[in-house]
Design a protein around this motif. Sequence first.
Motif, PDB file in Angstrom:
ATOM      1  N   GLY A 264     -72.133  -2.685   7.394  1.00 36.65           N
ATOM      2  CA  GLY A 264     -73.438  -2.346   7.968  1.00 36.65           C
ATOM      3  C   GLY A 264     -74.336  -3.558   8.089  1.00 36.65           C
ATOM      4  N   ALA A 265     -73.804  -4.753   7.826  1.00 37.00           N
ATOM      5  CA  ALA A 265     -74.584  -5.991   7.974  1.00 37.00           C
ATOM      6  C   ALA A 265     -74.632  -6.388   9.446  1.00 37.00           C
ATOM      7  CB  ALA A 265     -73.964  -7.114   7.149  1.00 37.00           C
ATOM      8  N   ILE A 266     -75.762  -6.952   9.865  1.00 36.34           N
ATOM      9  CA  ILE A 266     -75.950  -7.355  11.260  1.00 36.34           C
ATOM     10  C   ILE A 266     -75.825  -8.877  11.366  1.00 36.34           C
ATOM     11  CG2 ILE A 266     -77.512  -7.355  13.234  1.00 36.34           C
ATOM     12  CD1 ILE A 266     -78.875  -4.894  12.016  1.00 36.34           C
ATOM     13  N   TRP A 267     -75.017  -9.307  12.330  1.00 32.20           N
ATOM     14  CA  TRP A 267     -74.892 -10.727  12.662  1.00 32.20           C
ATOM     15  C   TRP A 267     -75.693 -10.961  13.942  1.00 32.20           C
ATOM     16  CZ3 TRP A 267     -71.901 -13.878   9.437  1.00 32.20           C
ATOM     17  CH2 TRP A 267     -71.114 -13.196   8.490  1.00 32.20           C
ATOM     18  N   TRP A 268     -76.779 -11.726  13.818  1.00 33.26           N
ATOM     19  CA  TRP A 268     -77.716 -11.894  14.928  1.00 33.26           C
ATOM     20  C   TRP A 268     -77.386 -13.137  15.753  1.00 33.26           C
ATOM     21  CZ3 TRP A 268     -81.043  -8.011  15.862  1.00 33.26           C
ATOM     22  CH2 TRP A 268     -81.370  -7.149  14.804  1.00 33.26           C
ATOM     23  N   PRO A 269     -77.623 -13.099  17.058  1.00 32.27           N
ATOM     24  CA  PRO A 269     -77.467 -14.294  17.892  1.00 32.27           C
ATOM     25  C   PRO A 269     -78.364 -15.431  17.408  1.00 32.27           C
ATOM     26  CG  PRO A 269     -77.700 -12.332  19.261  1.00 32.27           C
ATOM     27  CD  PRO A 269     -77.983 -11.906  17.848  1.00 32.27           C
ATOM     28  N   HIS A 270     -77.840 -16.644  17.474  1.00 35.35           N
ATOM     29  CA  HIS A 270     -78.577 -17.869  17.138  1.00 35.35           C
ATOM     30  C   HIS A 270     -78.964 -17.945  15.658  1.00 35.35           C
ATOM     31  CE1 HIS A 270     -78.818 -17.928  21.463  1.00 35.35           C
ATOM     32  NE2 HIS A 270     -79.659 -16.913  21.494  1.00 35.35           N
ATOM     33  N   ALA A 271     -78.520 -16.978  14.853  1.00 36.04           N
ATOM     34  CA  ALA A 271     -78.926 -16.981  13.442  1.00 36.04           C
ATOM     35  C   ALA A 271     -77.769 -16.664  12.501  1.00 36.04           C
ATOM     36  CB  ALA A 271     -80.056 -15.969  13.237  1.00 36.04           C
ATOM     37  N   SER A 272     -76.551 -16.730  12.998  1.00 35.35           N
ATOM     38  CA  SER A 272     -75.389 -16.386  12.188  1.00 35.35           C
ATOM     39  C   SER A 272     -74.715 -17.645  11.653  1.00 35.35           C
ATOM     40  CB  SER A 272     -74.380 -15.571  13.013  1.00 35.35           C
ATOM     41  OG  SER A 272     -74.902 -14.306  13.335  1.00 35.35           O
ATOM     42  N   ASP A 273     -74.314 -17.593  10.405  1.00 32.54           N
ATOM     43  CA  ASP A 273     -73.550 -18.663   9.770  1.00 32.54           C
ATOM     44  C   ASP A 273     -72.090 -18.466  10.172  1.00 32.54           C
ATOM     45  OD1 ASP A 273     -71.972 -20.165   8.003  1.00 32.54           O
ATOM     46  OD2 ASP A 273     -73.399 -19.962   6.360  1.00 32.54           O
ATOM     47  N   THR A 274     -71.584 -19.318  11.062  1.00 33.14           N
ATOM     48  CA  THR A 274     -70.246 -19.088  11.609  1.00 33.14           C
ATOM     49  C   THR A 274     -69.142 -19.276  10.565  1.00 33.14           C
ATOM     50  OG1 THR A 274     -70.157 -21.367  12.436  1.00 33.14           O
ATOM     51  CG2 THR A 274     -70.957 -19.669  13.945  1.00 33.14           C
ATOM     52  N   GLN A 275     -69.378 -20.115   9.564  1.00 31.56           N
ATOM     53  CA  GLN A 275     -68.419 -20.243   8.460  1.00 31.56           C
ATOM     54  C   GLN A 275     -68.380 -18.932   7.665  1.00 31.56           C
ATOM     55  OE1 GLN A 275     -66.382 -22.868   7.666  1.00 31.56           O
ATOM     56  NE2 GLN A 275     -65.485 -21.715   5.952  1.00 31.56           N
ATOM     57  N   ALA A 276     -69.534 -18.334   7.441  1.00 32.30           N
ATOM     58  CA  ALA A 276     -69.599 -17.043   6.741  1.00 32.30           C
ATOM     59  C   ALA A 276     -68.943 -15.938   7.572  1.00 32.30           C
ATOM     60  CB  ALA A 276     -71.054 -16.678   6.436  1.00 32.30           C
ATOM     61  N   LEU A 277     -69.070 -16.035   8.907  1.00 32.21           N
ATOM     62  CA  LEU A 277     -68.443 -15.055   9.790  1.00 32.21           C
ATOM     63  C   LEU A 277     -66.921 -15.137   9.691  1.00 32.21           C
ATOM     64  CD1 LEU A 277     -68.810 -12.887  11.986  1.00 32.21           C
ATOM     65  CD2 LEU A 277     -68.915 -14.736  13.679  1.00 32.21           C
ATOM     66  N   TRP A 278     -66.384 -16.340   9.706  1.00 30.84           N
ATOM     67  CA  TRP A 278     -64.942 -16.544   9.492  1.00 30.84           C
ATOM     68  C   TRP A 278     -64.521 -16.001   8.128  1.00 30.84           C
ATOM     69  CZ3 TRP A 278     -62.576 -19.645   5.696  1.00 30.84           C
ATOM     70  CH2 TRP A 278     -61.205 -19.888   5.854  1.00 30.84           C
ATOM     71  N   ASP A 279     -65.333 -16.304   7.117  1.00 27.59           N
ATOM     72  CA  ASP A 279     -65.011 -15.890   5.751  1.00 27.59           C
ATOM     73  C   ASP A 279     -65.006 -14.367   5.617  1.00 27.59           C
ATOM     74  OD1 ASP A 279     -64.583 -16.809   2.939  1.00 27.59           O
ATOM     75  OD2 ASP A 279     -66.394 -15.619   2.610  1.00 27.59           O
ATOM     76  N   TYR A 280     -65.979 -13.707   6.233  1.00 25.43           N
ATOM     77  CA  TYR A 280     -66.025 -12.244   6.186  1.00 25.43           C
ATOM     78  C   TYR A 280     -64.836 -11.636   6.938  1.00 25.43           C
ATOM     79  CZ  TYR A 280     -66.950  -7.486   7.571  1.00 25.43           C
ATOM     80  OH  TYR A 280     -66.797  -6.142   7.798  1.00 25.43           O
ATOM     81  N   THR A 281     -64.605 -12.146   8.150  1.00 29.42           N
ATOM     82  CA  THR A 281     -63.574 -11.573   9.015  1.00 29.42           C
ATOM     83  C   THR A 281     -62.192 -11.667   8.397  1.00 29.42           C
ATOM     84  OG1 THR A 281     -64.881 -12.080  10.993  1.00 29.42           O
ATOM     85  CG2 THR A 281     -62.518 -11.735  11.318  1.00 29.42           C
ATOM     86  N   LEU A 282     -61.901 -12.763   7.724  1.00 29.11           N
ATOM     87  CA  LEU A 282     -60.575 -12.983   7.143  1.00 29.11           C
ATOM     88  C   LEU A 282     -60.592 -12.859   5.624  1.00 29.11           C
ATOM     89  CD1 LEU A 282     -59.545 -15.961   9.434  1.00 29.11           C
ATOM     90  CD2 LEU A 282     -58.996 -13.533   9.701  1.00 29.11           C
ATOM     91  N   GLY A 283     -61.659 -12.246   5.105  1.00 27.29           N
ATOM     92  CA  GLY A 283     -61.774 -12.010   3.668  1.00 27.29           C
ATOM     93  C   GLY A 283     -62.134 -10.568   3.403  1.00 27.29           C
ATOM     94  N   HIS A 284     -63.415 -10.317   3.168  1.00 25.85           N
ATOM     95  CA  HIS A 284     -63.912  -8.974   2.850  1.00 25.85           C
ATOM     96  C   HIS A 284     -63.406  -7.924   3.837  1.00 25.85           C
ATOM     97  CE1 HIS A 284     -66.726  -5.634   2.430  1.00 25.85           C
ATOM     98  NE2 HIS A 284     -67.159  -6.156   1.287  1.00 25.85           N
ATOM     99  N   GLN A 285     -63.433  -8.238   5.136  1.00 29.24           N
ATOM    100  CA  GLN A 285     -63.046  -7.272   6.163  1.00 29.24           C
ATOM    101  C   GLN A 285     -61.586  -6.839   6.016  1.00 29.24           C
ATOM    102  OE1 GLN A 285     -61.333  -5.740   9.616  1.00 29.24           O
ATOM    103  NE2 GLN A 285     -61.050  -7.935   9.304  1.00 29.24           N
TER     104      GLN A 285
END
Length: 346
Positions: A248-269
């Motif tokens: 339920g977390a929101i990833w906003w344009p121009h404000a997302s940590d792309t390293q954290a996005l990779w980490d979430y996608t291939l970790g928690h997710q």
Amino acid sequence: MTTGKKSAVVICPGRGTYNKTELGYLRRHFPDQALLTKFDAQRSARDQETLSSLDGAERFSLARHTRGDNASGLIFAATLGDFLSIDRGAVDVVAVTGNSMGWYSALACAGATSPEDGFTVANTMGTLMQEALIGGQLVYPFVGDDWMPDAAKRDDLLVTVSEINGRADHILLSSIHLGGMLVLAGNEAGLKAFESAVDAIDGRFPMRLGNHAAFHTRLQQPVAEKGRDLLSPDLFGQPDVPMIDGRGAIWWPHASDTQALWDYTLGHQVTESYDFTRAIEVAAREFAPDLFIITGPGTTLGGAVAQSLILADWKGMGSKAAFKSEQAESGLLVSMGLHEQRGVVV
């Protein structure tokens, strides 16, 4: 759609949505042959059957088309093709979310990956999960035919899950919160114990999901580690529109940590429970769209979206009847897998 733009949250489906009736979906609907050729080239380079060949088969094969290494690519492409087909002159996409592997599709739809890189992510993870095929999944409802929320029944079922998971040599965990359904995952001992512990419903439930592993549980840790080895953080960038993930977390344009996005996608997710119900609640409350558009393939996610909106008490809907009344009045839910609804947004 006659007057002005309507705002929409786009919802990307997960595994299990490309079935017999979807055979030929890419041939019928995919809008960009050059892009499909690029997806096929990626598959050929890995000695995998092309999407064009799979989608163009004479007949549907459960063993062939629902394998993770084939299904993931087919579903990703069908989803992205539908997203690209939405009439942007009539529809303003205000956010994107997805169910389970639909998160990989959501990344590409939202622009956080390119179409080709998004396909690489989806195809790689689907292939890794098929190769490992750790554990399994089943589905069991906690709402009745009226879809009225029953938190007590849900909580009782989760107590049963926890009790079974505590037994020696048993693994049973919550995999996906899917509207009025619990998707559970575990090893064979855990799944069998649950099947023995609950009442059968309508001769259908508890329902095992064929060719599905124990997605969104710690059992997928080896798959997550291989994914992180194979897929670079450089594949991920800023989204163009907000994305709502499986927490339920929101990833906003121009404000997302792309390293954290990779980490979430291939970790928690990959290794933690995916709360699709929460994602839909956040989509409704934060973006209040005119429409919820479910891309193809398939039409099975509509019930879960409707149930999630009921559980969130969205627009005061408290039952299936209330949802159907709202749907008849406003056309709130658009399923692109249904020909008559597809025409509303394409």
